[in-house]
Design an enzyme around this catalytic site. Structure first.
Site, PDB file in Angstrom:
ATOM      1  N   LYS A  62       0.856  -1.165   0.089  1.00  0.00           N
ATOM      2  CA  LYS A  62       0.084  -0.105   0.016  1.00  0.00           C
ATOM      3  C   LYS A  62       0.847   1.205  -0.043  1.00  0.00           C
ATOM      4  CE  LYS A  62      -3.735   2.297   2.280  1.00  0.00           C
ATOM      5  NZ  LYS A  62      -4.617   2.214   3.655  1.00  0.00           N
ATOM      6  N   SER A 119      -9.391   2.171   1.981  1.00  0.00           N
ATOM      7  CA  SER A 119      -8.440   2.894   1.353  1.00  0.00           C
ATOM      8  C   SER A 119      -7.295   2.115   0.646  1.00  0.00           C
ATOM      9  CB  SER A 119      -7.812   4.112   2.342  1.00  0.00           C
ATOM     10  OG  SER A 119      -7.133   3.385   3.484  1.00  0.00           O
ATOM     11  N   SER A 151     -10.137  -0.299   6.084  1.00  0.00           N
ATOM     12  CA  SER A 151      -9.456  -0.181   4.755  1.00  0.00           C
ATOM     13  C   SER A 151      -8.816  -1.139   4.149  1.00  0.00           C
ATOM     14  CB  SER A 151      -8.748   0.972   5.098  1.00  0.00           C
ATOM     15  OG  SER A 151      -9.175   2.309   4.909  1.00  0.00           O
TER      16      SER A 151
END
Length: 536
Positions: free
Chosen positions: A107, A184, A208
């Site tokens: 990420k 996210s 997320s």
């Protein structure tokens, strides 16, 4: 407070002193001005001395883990890559590790030395923040033999459960272009679901990892708070920061967690970790020949409040209950019962108040929360002073983040002490979950409240953009603030609410007691190996 040294010269002016005092709505009496000028000039000298020192960051081993071909992709599948790079260990020992042959995406809020972190935003200086070291989880997956192929795009400051806020392009759901991949950890979800990498390292402060896993048909685990070190990952609020694995299968998830988990000597979130940390993959391997036995005798509680939250698609409610009850048909003594955790209904509000000031002051404002660990001074410096252009850029792409920026100040100004009370209530919430988990092995709730929705547009007004996200984390955020481990497991395909002919994944959330990841894995593995989620 001790003063360790007086200054060699007075550098702090009377005007500076009174300007500083005005922040606290006070004026320093004239008779005391010179004294404070002397004392604060001593502070100024100390500050300049520290500023002149080299920073002290974890070492970056470019011989063992060399970086090759760092670049922004010219063609970008699903808009899911933030940066591409190839990193693979040069060590023969690492080459035979648990993740040998596996490809991994990281990420884009996770530090990879010499690879920019965009954080999904165009608010920080052009080109992003360039870390000088690798996050602990990056070092661990590389030392386990994995090949890191790049950074998965994330949502703007990691503050959205939708995939429509990244400043460099909306991340697309691999099952349907134009649809939400969840956030996210949106890029990570799309890359794994789209078959471009085997697994990914995601991040989760309110859902997320689990929301994108639900929308993209993945197994996504938010581990127990502190089980996986958060060192080298951009923080939103230290009390809810989690990082964990996103994979296609439960076994791969357990494999990745085995590599990622355990203390690193830096992260002060890692309190009360079991030593040694279990080998989750080895434990699951015991059930390879008869996966149903992994759930033998499991006691499962359906949290009734979680099925009655506002905004839940009734089809999701019915399907999650059906999937949970299906475990009783395995013939291994599973019992599934409805149970009540009354505070679960209040948990979204607890999460909101407990985190909003931290999101505003630290996650967006760059203010050090004064805790031990590794801190990224360059990133925090770039966020320490906001201006109109920064606010307008962020509001255009992600009004949820500007709302958090303003909301934190509202709490600070109008409700002093309320953040403290909410954090205390988070302990009460955890105690209520764990009291139930003394009688049950795992709890089950819906994950995302519906299948993925359609994209928004930059031209939409703020409320239209926000409507795509409101309520999405209503069943996931509670376990960030309680710290309990929680997984999204794919259980079915369901028609989109916008298009009856379009089928999209739906996940079921499985929750365990603190450090009860193995209990989650066993139930999830039995379900996954016994039913075909795409046709369930």
């Amino acid at each position: 407070m001790s003063v360790v040294r007086l200054p060699e010269k007075i550098s702090f002016t009377a005007q500076q002193l009174q300007k500083t005092a005005a922040v606290f709505n006070v004026t320093v009496p004239e008779k005391d001005v010179e004294a404070y000028r002397v004392l604060l000039s001593g502070l100024d000298e100390a500050a300049k001395a520290i500023a002149a020192e080299d920073d002290y960051l974890p070492p970056l081993d470019l011989v063992r883990f060399p970086r090759e071909n760092v670049h922004r992709p010219e063609t970008n599948e699903y808009n899911a890559w933030a940066y591409k790079v190839t990193i693979k260990s040069t060590s023969d020992v690492d080459a035979s590790g648990l993740l040998a042959g596996k490809t991994v995406a990281i990420k884009d809020n996770v530090c990879i030395g010499q690879v920019p972190s965009l954080l999904g935003t165009d608010v920080i200086p052009e080109g992003g923040f360039v870390p000088e070291y690798d996050a602990t989880v990056v070092t661990r997956v590389l030392a386990a033999g994995a090949t890191v192929l790049g950074k998965g795009a994330c949502e703007n400051f990691s503050m959205s459960p939708t995939s429509f806020t990244n400043a460099y392009g909306f991340v697309q759901n691999p099952y349907a272009a134009g649809y939400n991949a969840g956030g996210s950890s949106s890029g990570c979800a799309a890359l794994v679901a789209g078959g471009l990498v085997d697994m990914a390292v995601g991040g989760d402060q309110g859902g997320s990892i689990r929301v994108p896993a639900s929308y993209c048909g993945l197994v996504g685990l938010k581990p127990t708070y502190g089980l996986v070190p958060y060192t080298g990952i951009a923080s939103l609020a230290a009390i809810v920061d989690h990082t964990g694995p996103m994979t296609k299968t439960v076994a791969d998830n357990a494999l990745m967690l085995t590599v990622m988990a355990g203390p690193d000597g830096y992260d002060d979130r890692q309190i009360g970790l079991p030593v040694p940390v279990p080998s989750y993959v080895d434990e699951l391997a015991n059930y390879k020949d008869d996966p149903k036995q992994a759930a033998k005798g499991a006691r499962i509680g359906l949290v009734v409040e979680s099925f009655d939250m506002p905004g839940l698609d009734p089809r999701v409610v019915a399907k999650v209950k059906q999937a949970a009850k299906a475990l009783e048909t395995l013939g291994v003594g599973v019992t599934v019962e409805e149970i009540s955790v009354p505070m679960h209904a209040k948990a979204p509000a607890i999460w909101t108040i407990a985190t909003r000031q931290g999101f505003s002051e630290h996650g967006l404002g760059g203010q050090n929360p004064v805790r031990f660990g590794v801190h990224d001074a360059g990133l925090n410096t770039s966020l320490s002073k906001w201006n109109q252009e920064m606010f307008d850029r962020l509001a255009l792409k992600n009004p949820a983040a500007t709302n958090a920026l303003l909301g934190g100040q509202v709490i600070k100004d109008n409700y002093p002490g309320l953040t403290d009370k909410a954090i205390n209530l988070a302990r009460k919430l955890k105690d209520e979950y764990n009291a139930v988990l003394d009688r049950y092995d795992v709890l089950i709730t819906p994950c995302a409240p519906s299948p993925a929705n359609y994209t928004s547009s930059l031209d939409d007004d703020i409320m239209t953009k926000m409507s795509k996200a409101i309520g999405t984390t209503i069943n996931t955020a509670p376990f960030n603030i309680s710290g309990n481990p929680a997984m999204s497991l794919p259980i079915c395909m369901m028609s989109s609410r916008e298009d009856d002919s379009l089928m999209l994944p739906v996940g079921m959330q499985i929750v365990g007691k603190s450090f009860g990841e193995l209990d989650i894995y066993k139930v999830a593995y039995a379900w996954e190996q016994s039913f075909d989620w795409k046709s369930f």
